[in-house]
Design a protein around this motif. Structure first.
Motif, PDB file in Angstrom:
ATOM      1  N   GLY A 151       9.670  17.714 -31.326  1.00 26.41           N
ATOM      2  CA  GLY A 151      10.461  17.834 -32.568  1.00 26.41           C
ATOM      3  C   GLY A 151       9.702  18.644 -33.615  1.00 26.41           C
ATOM      4  O   GLY A 151      10.257  19.558 -34.254  1.00 26.41           O
ATOM      5  N   VAL A 152       8.403  18.335 -33.750  1.00 23.88           N
ATOM      6  CA  VAL A 152       7.576  19.070 -34.723  1.00 23.88           C
ATOM      7  C   VAL A 152       7.480  20.535 -34.323  1.00 23.88           C
ATOM      8  O   VAL A 152       7.642  21.458 -35.143  1.00 23.88           O
ATOM      9  CB  VAL A 152       6.160  18.431 -34.821  1.00 23.88           C
ATOM     10  CG1 VAL A 152       5.224  19.317 -35.630  1.00 23.88           C
ATOM     11  CG2 VAL A 152       6.250  17.049 -35.435  1.00 23.88           C
ATOM     12  N   LEU A 153       7.260  20.747 -33.018  1.00 24.76           N
ATOM     13  CA  LEU A 153       7.146  22.133 -32.544  1.00 24.76           C
ATOM     14  C   LEU A 153       8.462  22.899 -32.749  1.00 24.76           C
ATOM     15  O   LEU A 153       8.452  24.056 -33.203  1.00 24.76           O
ATOM     16  CB  LEU A 153       6.741  22.147 -31.066  1.00 24.76           C
ATOM     17  CG  LEU A 153       6.521  23.552 -30.481  1.00 24.76           C
ATOM     18  CD1 LEU A 153       5.365  24.261 -31.167  1.00 24.76           C
ATOM     19  CD2 LEU A 153       6.269  23.483 -28.990  1.00 24.76           C
ATOM     20  N   ALA A 154       9.592  22.244 -32.437  1.00 25.72           N
ATOM     21  CA  ALA A 154      10.893  22.903 -32.592  1.00 25.72           C
ATOM     22  C   ALA A 154      11.124  23.297 -34.050  1.00 25.72           C
ATOM     23  O   ALA A 154      11.545  24.432 -34.339  1.00 25.72           O
ATOM     24  CB  ALA A 154      11.999  21.962 -32.115  1.00 25.72           C
ATOM     25  N   SER A 155      10.802  22.366 -34.985  1.00 24.40           N
ATOM     26  CA  SER A 155      10.995  22.732 -36.406  1.00 24.40           C
ATOM     27  C   SER A 155      10.070  23.879 -36.795  1.00 24.40           C
ATOM     28  O   SER A 155      10.441  24.770 -37.572  1.00 24.40           O
ATOM     29  CB  SER A 155      10.759  21.502 -37.300  1.00 24.40           C
ATOM     30  OG  SER A 155       9.408  21.100 -37.184  1.00 24.40           O
ATOM     31  N   THR A 156       8.857  23.893 -36.203  1.00 22.15           N
ATOM     32  CA  THR A 156       7.925  25.004 -36.481  1.00 22.15           C
ATOM     33  C   THR A 156       8.514  26.326 -35.986  1.00 22.15           C
ATOM     34  O   THR A 156       8.449  27.348 -36.666  1.00 22.15           O
ATOM     35  CB  THR A 156       6.568  24.738 -35.792  1.00 22.15           C
ATOM     36  OG1 THR A 156       6.140  23.432 -36.100  1.00 22.15           O
ATOM     37  CG2 THR A 156       5.518  25.755 -36.211  1.00 22.15           C
ATOM     38  N   LEU A 157       9.105  26.269 -34.767  1.00 22.02           N
ATOM     39  CA  LEU A 157       9.682  27.501 -34.206  1.00 22.02           C
ATOM     40  C   LEU A 157      10.778  28.053 -35.109  1.00 22.02           C
ATOM     41  O   LEU A 157      10.824  29.253 -35.399  1.00 22.02           O
ATOM     42  CB  LEU A 157      10.263  27.232 -32.808  1.00 22.02           C
ATOM     43  CG  LEU A 157       9.276  26.810 -31.713  1.00 22.02           C
ATOM     44  CD1 LEU A 157      10.004  26.651 -30.374  1.00 22.02           C
ATOM     45  CD2 LEU A 157       8.148  27.817 -31.564  1.00 22.02           C
ATOM     46  N   TYR A 158      11.671  27.154 -35.577  1.00 21.31           N
ATOM     47  CA  TYR A 158      12.759  27.615 -36.459  1.00 21.31           C
ATOM     48  C   TYR A 158      12.210  28.158 -37.778  1.00 21.31           C
ATOM     49  O   TYR A 158      12.699  29.158 -38.308  1.00 21.31           O
ATOM     50  CB  TYR A 158      13.765  26.473 -36.710  1.00 21.31           C
ATOM     51  CG  TYR A 158      14.694  26.263 -35.529  1.00 21.31           C
ATOM     52  CD1 TYR A 158      15.717  27.160 -35.271  1.00 21.31           C
ATOM     53  CD2 TYR A 158      14.539  25.182 -34.678  1.00 21.31           C
ATOM     54  CE1 TYR A 158      16.567  26.984 -34.184  1.00 21.31           C
ATOM     55  CE2 TYR A 158      15.382  24.995 -33.593  1.00 21.31           C
ATOM     56  CZ  TYR A 158      16.399  25.894 -33.348  1.00 21.31           C
ATOM     57  OH  TYR A 158      17.223  25.746 -32.279  1.00 21.31           O
ATOM     58  N   LEU A 159      11.183  27.489 -38.289  1.00 25.49           N
ATOM     59  CA  LEU A 159      10.579  27.963 -39.545  1.00 25.49           C
ATOM     60  C   LEU A 159       9.928  29.331 -39.363  1.00 25.49           C
ATOM     61  O   LEU A 159      10.051  30.222 -40.214  1.00 25.49           O
ATOM     62  CB  LEU A 159       9.519  26.968 -40.032  1.00 25.49           C
ATOM     63  CG  LEU A 159      10.016  25.899 -40.978  1.00 25.49           C
ATOM     64  CD1 LEU A 159       8.923  24.871 -41.245  1.00 25.49           C
ATOM     65  CD2 LEU A 159      10.465  26.516 -42.303  1.00 25.49           C
TER      66      LEU A 159
END
Lengths: 420, 129
Positions: A151-159
């Motif tokens: 989840g943290v990684l996915a939000s990082t990718l979108y950011l």
């Protein structure tokens, strides 16, 4: 390399065979993609049109990269592998190369692959290969940890996509702005050149017609004139010729000032100097001036505008002839230097007063003794000479002694590389 | 020289009159056309030995277009063309590049206007020989 080092030196447990197979496939399709991209670049250079499938190729390669990265992760610890953050690099590249929507779709694909991998390993549908030797305890079945990390990684990718795309979009806008400005500048340059050539044509055209009509009368081609008529027509003829020369020189200087580009090509300098010598031969003969030339055999080809260089040498020679007493000699020396050529035009004329030597390249300036010796003159010839030399990245200097003579020294770079 | 025919194509009536007088006084047979179309008509009718052509008439490239047309035509391709210009080819606008061909210059000689009578006569003589 990472697989080899991790397993050989750090004794980390890895599915080496599977990872090496993946590496080989990755290398093979990357070579294919590289060749395709190179073909598309050449296509763009040749036709100035982007290869139609380029975007699809990039999208496809990016998606394939994400799938391969997921497979790499699967064979080397799944969500526990620290290389999981490499998804971020792909997002940066995607945001630079692709549209905003496509970049977000790539981020979604990456997130989907990560969730799928974690879910399949968590459910035991596919095996989990722990990184024994690197991580002490296996965490793939700790749902909170695994899905929290993803989840943290996915939000990082979108950011990352959001921030990089914003910068890329701005950069593309600027690039487009520069491209349009460049087109506009070229168009303005074309209009300006057309304007200058039209004005030049019109001014010189009228003068040429006046002078040609007067030529006919002065040369008595339409019958004799009485003394007074002849006197006035001759005066008008003389003044028209002077005006023609002045306008021609002034327009030439204006053209050079306004034109940014000069057509530069390789050309034989020796032949060009000889052509300049031939063009002034008649003027020299009229004053019984002998012109000698000494051109070193290693003076061969230089890069520049041949017509301008011929004009430059001819102008300096005409100047030398103009201010050298009858029966004297004018010399031209040309020699090859380290990446440059040196051309000297040496006369034994009236010279330039020491306190005026600093002004001789100024527009409309004529030395006081030059004005006394030769009444006609525009004071623009040396300004043009300086312009031509500087356009070629060269230098012009003068050495003169009053009543003894003047030497103009030109140094011109042999190639345009030498200028920079 | 009386049998030597020269055609001048230039839209400047004053200049062409002067050039005609200079050439006629040297026993050349001269005809004048002040437009491109008139020039093509007189060319076909007179079959000149030399053409004197202006670079810029109505359009910038008029002279060059005429020259290119003539050099492609088997009937006229061997007629020497002397081009007159008020914009020096040497130092000003590069007509050759503008015409999209930097190497091929479809004329036999260039003279910058105004042309001294003797310079014109020398050049004409040279081209006719």
């Amino acid at each position: 390399m990472a697989v080899f080092f991790a397993s050989t030196f750090f004794h980390v447990s890895l599915q080496q065979k599977s990872l090496y197979i993946l590496c080989s496939i990755l290398a093979a399709y990357n070579i294919a993609a590289f060749l395709l991209l190179r073909y598309s670049r050449n296509h763009h250079r040749r036709t100035n049109v982007y290869f139609p499938g380029i975007n699809k190729i990039i999208n496809f390669q990016m998606s394939l990269d994400l799938i391969f990265l997921s497979l790499f992760l699967h064979f080397s610890g799944g969500a526990e592998n620290p290389f999981i953050i490499y998804f971020i690099f792909h997002m940066i590249i995607a945001s630079i190369l692709l549209s905003v929507l496509e970049s977000y779709l790539q981020a979604t694909l990456a997130t989907g692959l990560l969730i799928l991998l974690a879910l399949l390993e968590y459910q035991g549908i596919i095996p989990h290969y722990p990184l024994t030797g690197f991580i002490q305890h296996d965490a793939h079945n700790e749902a909170f940890y695994v899905f929290g990390k993803i989840g943290v990684l996915a939000s990082t990718l979108y950011l990352v996509v959001f921030m990089t795309s914003s910068i890329a979009v701005q950069s593309r806008r600027h690039e487009e702005g520069y491209r349009l400005a460049n087109i506009k500048l070229k168009e303005q340059d074309r209009l300006k050149n057309e304007y200058v050539s039209r004005v030049t044509h019109d001014i010189k055209g009228h003068l040429a017609a006046i002078q040609s009509c007067l030529d006919v009368v002065v040369n008595k081609m339409v019958g004799p004139l009485n003394e007074e008529q002849d006197n006035f027509i001759s005066r008008a003829h003389r003044r028209t010729k002077k005006l023609s020369t002045f306008v021609k020189t002034l327009l030439r200087l204006t053209q050079m000032r306004l034109s940014h580009e000069m057509d530069m090509k390789d050309f034989p300098l020796k032949e060009t100097i000889e052509a300049a010598l031939n063009s002034v031969q008649r003027n020299a003969e009229q004053k019984s001036i002998k012109i000698t030339s000494q051109i070193s055999p290693d003076v061969t080809t230089i890069t520049g505008n041949q017509f301008s260089i011929e004009e430059l040498i001819a102008n300096l020679l005409l100047n030398a002839i103009k201010y050298t007493p009858k029966g004297n000699t004018v010399k031209v020396h040309a020699s090859d230097g380290d990446g440059i050529v040196r051309i000297e035009i040496i006369d034994t004329g009236i010279g330039i007063p020491a306190d005026e030597i600093g002004n001789i390249f100024d527009e409309f300036f004529r030395a006081s003794n030059a004005r006394e010796t030769v009444k006609d003159g525009t004071g623009l010839g040396l300004s043009i000479a300086k312009q031509i030399v500087e356009r070629h990245g060269g230098k012009i200097s003068v050495h003169s002694e009053l009543n003894k003579g003047t030497t103009f020294l030109l140094t011109l770079p042999k190639t345009q590389k030498a200028i920079t | 020289m009386e049998n030597t025919k020269i055609l001048i194509i230039d839209d400047d009536i004053d200049l062409t009159s002067a050039l005609q007088t200079v050439l006629q006084s040297n026993q050349y047979s001269v005809s004048v056309a002040n437009t491109r179309e008139e020039g093509m008509e007189k060319l076909k009718a007179d079959k000149p030995d030399l053409i004197i052509l202006d670079v810029m008439m109505v359009k910038q490239q008029d002279g060059f277009e005429v020259a290119r047309e003539l050099k492609k035509n088997d009937e006229f391709k061997d007629i020497p063309i002397l081009m007159l210009t008020a914009v020096e080819d040497k130092t000003g606008i590069d007509f050759k590049s503008e015409a999209g061909d930097s190497e091929w210059l479809p004329v036999d000689s260039f003279l910058d206007k105004p042309v001294e009578p003797q310079v014109l006569l020398d050049e004409v003589k040279k081209l006719l020989n």
